[in-house]
Structures are given as structure tokens and as C-alpha cells.
Design an enzyme around this catalytic site. Structure first.
Site, short mmCIF file in Angstrom:
data_model
loop_
_atom_site.label_atom_id
_atom_site.label_comp_id
_atom_site.label_asym_id
_atom_site.label_seq_id
_atom_site.Cartn_x
_atom_site.Cartn_y
_atom_site.Cartn_z
N GLU A 55 0.82 -1.21 0.00
CA GLU A 55 0.00 0.00 0.00
C GLU A 55 0.86 1.26 0.00
O GLU A 55 0.63 2.19 -0.76
CB GLU A 55 -0.93 0.03 1.23
N CYS A 86 -1.95 -2.94 7.28
CA CYS A 86 -1.42 -2.95 8.65
C CYS A 86 -1.62 -1.57 9.28
O CYS A 86 -2.04 -0.62 8.61
CB CYS A 86 0.07 -3.32 8.64
N CYS A 89 0.30 1.30 7.56
CA CYS A 89 -0.34 1.69 6.29
C CYS A 89 -1.62 2.48 6.53
O CYS A 89 -1.90 3.45 5.83
CB CYS A 89 -0.62 0.46 5.43
#
Length: 129
Positions: A55, A86, A89
Site C-alpha cells: 500500500e 497494517c 499503512c
């Protein structure tokens, strides 16, 4: 770009992942408001903290090319459950697109949609500074 096409780009990016330690490839495809798409994959490092997620790879590519208006991102993994961003991110996305749609895919290509605010309900932003 259709949602299916965006998801296919994310799935395809798993093949580019460098993940010799976790063996967990992740691909991402980020759509900007002007229709441009930036892709990314996870890139691991023996010093684990030096790696970068798919990402953030896609978003960094877009940001470095002058894009800041993101619409949605598709995140693909090979697990049975949906591959969600996560915490790092989520916080990174918060900086640029607190209302962005996040499409999470599992290993079967099934998808589940979230808003960032669902995944990070009390995100930290510049208003706290």
C-alpha cells in the site's frame, strides 16, 4: 477503471513482491481521482523494519509523481482471510486520504470493502499538531 480491473492489478502485483522472509506476497493498486493507477508490492528486508508494504509502495509512487487525491485502493493477499492494511499503512493512508475506500481481497479473489475510518476510527492527523 472498474473495481474488478483495479483488483486484478493488485492481484497481479503479488507476483512482483519480494518476500523471502514472510513468504506472504501482497499487491496493491491505487486509483487517483484523475483515473491514473499506481501499483505496488511488499518489499522485505533482512532488517525487518526496513521493509515497505504494498500500500505504501503504491502511494509513494503516486505521491512522488504529484498525485495526492486518492479514491480507492485494492489490497490483495493469498491468505484465507481478507488482506487488510497494517497499522502503519492505515496511518499513512490517513495522512492523504482519510475517506478513501479500501478493497481487501483474499486468496480466492473475494473482496470486502472498508472505509479507512472503519479500519482506523481514531486516526491521528495534522489537527492534533
Amino acid at each position: 477503471m472498474t473495481e474488478k480491473e483495479l483488483c486484478q492489478k493488485a492481484i497481479h502485483m503479488m507476483d512482483a513482491a519480494y518476500c523471502p522472509y514472510s513468504r506472504f506476497p501482497v499487491g496493491a493498486a491505487l486509483e487517483c481521482s484523475d483515473g491514473s493507477v499506481f501499483t505496488g508490492c511488499n518489499i522485505e528486508n533482512a532488517a525487518y523494519g526496513a521493509g515497505i508494504c504494498a500500500e505504501r509502495t503504491a502511494m509513494s509512487k503516486a505521491i512522488s509523481e504529484g498525485h495526492r487525491d486518492f479514491v480507492r485502493i485494492a489490497v490483495a493477499g493469498k491468505s484465507d482471510d481478507y488482506c487488510v492494511p497494517c497499522g502503519i499503512c492505515r496511518q499513512f493512508i490517513m495522512e492523504f486520504a482519510p475517506d478513501m475506500e479500501i478493497i481487501c481481497l483474499n486468496g480466492q479473489g473475494e473482496s470486502k470493502k472498508f472505509s479507512l475510518r472503519e479500519l482506523l476510527p481514531c486516526g491521528f492527523d495534522g489537527s492534533y499538531l
